[in-house]
Scaffold this active site. Structure first.
Site, short mmCIF file in Angstrom:
data_model
loop_
_atom_site.label_atom_id
_atom_site.label_comp_id
_atom_site.label_asym_id
_atom_site.label_seq_id
_atom_site.Cartn_x
_atom_site.Cartn_y
_atom_site.Cartn_z
N ALA A 142 0.96 -1.27 0.29
CA ALA A 142 0.00 -0.31 0.17
C ALA A 142 1.06 0.92 -0.37
O ALA A 142 1.53 1.51 0.77
CB ALA A 142 -0.78 -0.35 1.46
N TYR A 239 -14.21 5.46 -2.83
CA TYR A 239 -13.98 4.21 -2.76
C TYR A 239 -14.16 3.26 -4.24
O TYR A 239 -13.16 3.50 -5.45
CB TYR A 239 -13.63 3.15 -2.09
CG TYR A 239 -12.34 2.05 -1.62
CD1 TYR A 239 -11.79 2.15 -1.44
CD2 TYR A 239 -12.26 1.15 -2.49
CE1 TYR A 239 -10.64 1.90 -0.61
CE2 TYR A 239 -11.27 0.38 -2.52
CZ TYR A 239 -10.19 0.92 -1.83
OH TYR A 239 -8.77 0.38 -1.93
P1 NAI Z 1 -0.38 -0.94 5.55
O1 NAI Z 1 0.62 0.28 5.26
O2 NAI Z 1 -0.15 -1.65 6.97
O3 NAI Z 1 0.85 -1.96 4.63
C1 NAI Z 1 1.35 -1.86 3.39
C2 NAI Z 1 3.23 -2.73 3.30
O4 NAI Z 1 3.11 -1.95 2.30
C3 NAI Z 1 4.08 -1.84 4.25
O5 NAI Z 1 4.41 -3.47 4.47
C4 NAI Z 1 4.74 -0.83 3.95
O6 NAI Z 1 6.31 -1.18 4.26
C5 NAI Z 1 5.02 -1.92 2.49
N1 NAI Z 1 5.44 -0.93 1.13
C6 NAI Z 1 4.94 0.13 1.20
N2 NAI Z 1 5.85 0.94 0.11
C7 NAI Z 1 6.54 0.19 -0.56
C8 NAI Z 1 7.91 -0.31 -1.06
N3 NAI Z 1 7.96 1.16 -2.33
N4 NAI Z 1 8.57 -0.98 -0.96
C9 NAI Z 1 8.57 -2.37 -0.32
N5 NAI Z 1 7.28 -2.42 -0.03
C10 NAI Z 1 6.15 -1.33 0.69
O7 NAI Z 1 -1.00 -1.26 4.53
P2 NAI Z 1 -2.93 -2.73 4.49
O8 NAI Z 1 -3.70 -1.76 4.59
O9 NAI Z 1 -2.77 -3.37 4.98
O10 NAI Z 1 -2.53 -3.25 2.94
C11 NAI Z 1 -2.49 -3.83 2.22
C12 NAI Z 1 -3.07 -4.05 0.93
O11 NAI Z 1 -4.44 -4.37 1.65
C13 NAI Z 1 -3.39 -2.56 0.17
O12 NAI Z 1 -3.57 -3.61 -1.49
C14 NAI Z 1 -4.63 -2.66 0.31
O13 NAI Z 1 -5.78 -1.74 -0.98
C15 NAI Z 1 -5.38 -3.65 0.67
N6 NAI Z 1 -6.71 -3.42 1.28
C16 NAI Z 1 -6.42 -2.67 2.85
C17 NAI Z 1 -7.73 -2.83 3.56
C18 NAI Z 1 -8.11 -1.50 4.95
O14 NAI Z 1 -8.99 -1.24 5.48
N7 NAI Z 1 -6.51 -1.46 5.52
C19 NAI Z 1 -9.42 -3.16 3.50
C20 NAI Z 1 -8.84 -3.31 1.63
C21 NAI Z 1 -7.94 -3.86 1.23
#
Ligand code: NAI
Length: 403
Positions: A142, A239
């Site tokens: 993300a 969204y």
């Molecule tokens: P988060 O912010 O907790 O985790 C994101 C991860 O991506 C972290 O480990 C971060 O270090 C890594 N990251 C970001 N940019 C990076 C890069 N350039 N290189 C390497 N690592 C990188 O995010 P979250 O919420 O867990 O999101 C993960 C997925 O889940 C996304 O695709 C999001 O759209 C999806 N999602 C999230 C929901 C929510 O309500 N939080 C709901 C449904 C889906």
């Protein structure tokens, strides 16, 4: 050093290592006590492993039955004279420590997952630690920015969270001042929408799988999943019908292309639709906060609220690796957002949002739960951590931990 929570708007500027350890330990404890996950996937690559769904998936697979070895890629900062470093840095540190103490391989690669260099490091790590092959790839990045490594021109694509074709009224709550801030979001330009697909759509996921296929790193039966969000008509304007939703639709389409490619290995690819949760990424989504505040209130009252670890455990036990095979909907999506989308839940959420405003959002919505979760994401607000104690940063490496 004594570490205090420092919040700017919706961004945490400090993190507490010992609280991050508590967060990792609580998730380990949850999956150890829950029903075991049954899969042969023992060598797992997680892109975006340090927080949110990626971290929870890593913990679930390492401690919740399969005892998987993992390679985790993330973009995090270690401690320095400039600050404490990011929570994900400590999550990585403690995940590795606890996984290794139980005999698992746990490799942390810290760097930009979009870069060719990190791809090389991952392939090398697969060669060294996984006998050259990976069984499961979880794509959980993300981010708001993706550098273009295909040219010498230092171009970057930036994602925006905006509606398409119409403006949207909403509010965000500053976690710094606890104030409700009304917002009007203007529609995205075509370029902004296209750039958001570049950053958060399926292209990079596909590029990772292509890279691993070309490196002969894909095991027989290998699967890959990426996380998505769909939501209800209450969130569609900001969204699903907006820039991020377009990126997720692109991701869904990519899952079908990848499914065909992995068929050559008897494998599969799925987009997995999760529920809305407080994570480092989601508190950024403008106009989304009132919905999450109301959703938390309603789902907690009904006893159906889940955090990242509960979602990942249910994904692996009941959907992806269920005894009757993988469950998908009519669009071949794996769904773990069913409890959020329950019609009664949505009806009650809609009624709360209708009445919510700057004066009553703390009472009508679950603001205390929302804020507590945000603080805990950054290692604060755990009852058993002594926040008055001095933290010695010398014990935390400041280098990427790939050996
Ligand atoms: P988060 O912010 O907790 O985790 C994101 C991860 O991506 C972290 O480990 C971060 O270090 C890594 N990251 C970001 N940019 C990076 C890069 N350039 N290189 C390497 N690592 C990188 O995010 P979250 O919420 O867990 O999101 C993960 C997925 O889940 C996304 O695709 C999001 O759209 C999806 N999602 C999230 C929901 C929510 O309500 N939080 C709901 C449904 C889906």
């Amino acid at each position: 050093m004594i570490i205090e929570p420092t919040i700017q708007g919706v961004v945490a500027r400090s993190a507490h290592p010992y609280g991050c350890e508590q967060s990792v330990l609580q998730q380990i404890d949850y999956v150890k006590k829950a029903s075991p996950i049954k899969t042969d996937a023992k060598r797992v690559l997680i892109l975006g492993a340090s927080s949110g769904f990626g971290l929870a998936a890593r913990i679930a697979l390492a401690f919740g039955g399969p005892q998987a070895d993992t390679i985790g890629v993330s973009f995090e900062r270690g401690p320095s004279e400039k600050g404490t470093g990011s929570a994900g840095w400590y999550n990585n540190h403690y995940f590795k420590q606890h996984a290794e103490s139980e005999g698992r391989i746990a490799i942390n690669i810290t760097g930009d997952a979009f870069s060719p260099d990190v791809r090389l490091q991952v392939i090398e790590a697969i060669e060294t630690y996984f006998e050259g092959e990976v069984d499961l790839i979880i794509y959980s990045l993300a981010t708001g920015v993706r550098p273009d490594y295909s040219s010498d021109d230092p171009k970057q694509w930036r994602s925006v969270i905006k509606p398409i074709g119409q403006s949207v009224e909403g509010a965000i709550v500053s976690l710094e001042t606890d104030e409700w801030q009304p917002q009007t979001l203007e529609p995205a330009s075509e370029q902004e929408a296209a750039d958001t697909i570049k950053v958060m759509g399926g292209e990079d996921w596909e590029s990772w799988i292509d890279t691993l296929i070309n490196a002969e790193s894909i095991a027989q039966g290998c699967q890959t999943i990426a996380f998505s969000y769909v939501g209800s008509e209450l969130t569609h304007p900001i969204y699903l019908d907006g820039t991020l939703g377009q990126a997720k639709i692109d991701l869904h389409q990519t899952s079908h292309a990848l499914n065909l490619k992995l068929a050559n290995f008897d494998g599969h690819a799925y987009a997995t639709v999760c529920k809305a949760l407080v994570t480092k990424a989601s508190v950024f989504i403008p106009a989304f906060t009132p919905y999450i505040l109301a959703l938390y209130k309603v789902m907690k009252k009904k006893g159906t609220h889940e955090g990242c670890i509960e979602q990942m455990h249910r994904l692996f036990t009941e959907q992806l690796f269920s005894p009757t095979g993988t469950h998908v909907d009519g669009e071949r999506l794996v769904r773990i957002d069913d409890r959020e989308l329950d019609p009664q839940v949505q009806k009650e959420v809609a009624a709360l949002i209708e009445q919510m405003n700057a004066d009553n959002f703390q009472q009508l919505g679950d603001y205390s739960g929302y804020k507590q979760e945000f603080l805990q994401l950054n290692g604060f607000g755990f009852p058993h951590v002594d926040y008055g104690q001095d933290v010695d940063f010398a014990q935390f490496s400041t280098e990427s931990e790939v050996a």
